[in-house]
Design an enzyme around this catalytic site. Structure first.
Site, PDB file in Angstrom:
ATOM      1  N   THR A 126       0.827  -1.206   0.000  1.00  0.00           N
ATOM      2  CA  THR A 126       0.000   0.000   0.000  1.00  0.00           C
ATOM      3  C   THR A 126       0.858   1.251   0.000  1.00  0.00           C
ATOM      4  O   THR A 126       1.990   1.243   0.495  1.00  0.00           O
ATOM      5  CB  THR A 126      -0.910   0.015   1.245  1.00  0.00           C
ATOM      6  N   ASP A 127       0.305   2.339  -0.536  1.00  0.00           N
ATOM      7  CA  ASP A 127       1.023   3.612  -0.493  1.00  0.00           C
ATOM      8  C   ASP A 127       1.142   4.160   0.928  1.00  0.00           C
ATOM      9  O   ASP A 127       1.941   5.045   1.198  1.00  0.00           O
ATOM     10  CB  ASP A 127       0.359   4.644  -1.406  1.00  0.00           C
ATOM     11  N   GLU A 128       0.371   3.601   1.853  1.00  0.00           N
ATOM     12  CA  GLU A 128       0.401   4.095   3.232  1.00  0.00           C
ATOM     13  C   GLU A 128       1.724   3.818   3.930  1.00  0.00           C
ATOM     14  O   GLU A 128       2.015   4.409   4.968  1.00  0.00           O
ATOM     15  CB  GLU A 128      -0.766   3.520   4.029  1.00  0.00           C
ATOM     16  N   TYR A 154      -1.706  -0.227  11.123  1.00  0.00           N
ATOM     17  CA  TYR A 154      -1.900  -0.940   9.858  1.00  0.00           C
ATOM     18  C   TYR A 154      -0.728  -0.721   8.918  1.00  0.00           C
ATOM     19  O   TYR A 154      -0.113  -1.680   8.424  1.00  0.00           O
ATOM     20  CB  TYR A 154      -3.194  -0.488   9.185  1.00  0.00           C
ATOM     21  N   LYS A 158       2.238  -3.298   7.385  1.00  0.00           N
ATOM     22  CA  LYS A 158       2.499  -3.505   5.958  1.00  0.00           C
ATOM     23  C   LYS A 158       3.955  -3.137   5.604  1.00  0.00           C
ATOM     24  O   LYS A 158       4.589  -3.785   4.771  1.00  0.00           O
ATOM     25  CB  LYS A 158       1.532  -2.686   5.114  1.00  0.00           C
TER      26      LYS A 158
END
Length: 342
Positions: A126-128, A154, A158
């Site tokens: 994810t870009d997060e 979260y 990741k």
């Protein structure tokens, strides 16, 4: 015949990917491994469950004995890991399950892939993991070289998984790739996420909870375009590399909500501003130039077309999401948003 393991294939993105692969590659065998937690739904796979090249297996990616047995029996060529706890709000409430699934589960899959000599392991990220960008700097974008700076439990889980994947490539020579995507939208999206949540509640004339002032910016990627990107990466991506997948569709959360209301002919008075979430990232924006230049990827959808199709899908498939909005989900919604109006 190539045999591909898709973990988390009963979820939103994984389910769409299973549909895509089963139909595009009838000569491949697609095995879907999913634990069927709250966001996993076999109704999503109804249209492919009888296909000869599809198989469903229920199981936990963090169960080492189970996973190793499955790998030994099936002899996978490619492993694509979608399986993850993915909702930021839930990670703030209960970080432990995110570490269990997203970090330890990834390690088990990596160990099994190494042991049974998988030809390609692909991690869906994810870009997060990059953190966020300032809202007032539209010239800044996440690239594959952007330092990792997660904000939530979260995204930290990741990030940890991504680092494990890269370490297994460097230490053991495991042939890996990673893709980091922006916010996905499209069919079969679990109703706790922004777009399906707003659609389902607007259709019922219920209040639409918007965090803070709604000015947080997200780059929206249609799930079909995400599937085509992963398809390219697992077949042609450079081993050991990371590829960003973005839609070039930046919108504030408030803009997205107002677009949905306008499309459904519902009043903006349904919007209710609620207390902002802890560590809420300001802006996500992905630069997918590497994917476009190296692998020739181009998105099919812009947001204006994609959101209309998505809204229509929810109108045409009410039974799918109405069956979900009950039980545990109702309890979660009440705990997450009730009594938090600002």
């Amino acid at each position: 015949m190539k045999k591909i393991l898709v973990t988390g294939g009963a979820g939103f993105i994984g389910g769409n990917f299973v549909h895509y692969m089963v139909n595009k590659y009838p000569e491949y065998k697609i095995v879907n491994l999913d634990l069927l937690t709250y966001a996993g739904n076999l109704e999503t796979l109804k249209n492919v469950e009888d296909k000869e090249n599809y198989k469903f297996v229920k199981g936990d990616i963090s169960d080492r004995e189970f996973v190793f047995k499955l790998f030994e029996e099936e002899k996978f060529d490619i492993v694509i890991n979608f399986a993850a706890e993915s909702h930021v709000d839930r990670s703030v409430t209960d970080p432990g399950i995110f570490v269990q699934t997203n970090v330890l589960g990834t390690q088990v899959l990596l160990d099994a892939s190494k042991e049974f000599k998988v030809k390609r392991y692909h991690q869906v990220s994810t870009d997060e993991v990059y953190g966020d960008l300032p809202i007032d700097r539209n010239d800044l974008f996440f690239t594959e070289e952007t330092p990792l700076n997660p904000s939530s439990p979260y995204s930290a889980s990741k990030t940890s998984a991504d680092l494990l994947v890269q370490a297994y490539h460097r230490t053991y020579g495991l042939p890996t790739t990673i893709s980091r995507c922006s916010n996905n939208y499209g069919p079969y999206h679990f109703p706790e996420k922004l777009i399906p949540l707003m659609i389902s509640r607007a259709l019922n004339d219920e209040s639409l909870p918007v965090y803070g002032n709604g000015e947080n910016v997200r780059d929206w990627l249609h799930v079909y375009d995400h599937c085509t990107a992963i398809d390219l990466i697992i077949h042609n991506g450079k081993v050991g590399d990371v590829y960003n997948v973005g839609g070039h569709n930046e919108r504030t959360n408030l803009e997205v909500v107002k677009t949905i209301l306008k499309s459904l002919d519902k009043p903006e008075s349904l919007i209710t501003y609620v207390k902002d979430r802890p560590g809420h990232d300001l802006r996500y924006a992905i630069d997918p130039t590497k994917l476009e230049n190296e692998l020739g990827w181009k998105p099919k959808y812009n947001f204006d077309i994609g959101i209309k199709e998505t809204i229509q899908w929810y109108l045409d498939n009410k039974k799918w999401w109405q069956n979900i909005i009950s039980g545990e989900y109702q309890k979660y919604y009440k705990n997450q948003y009730d009594n938090k109006q600002s």
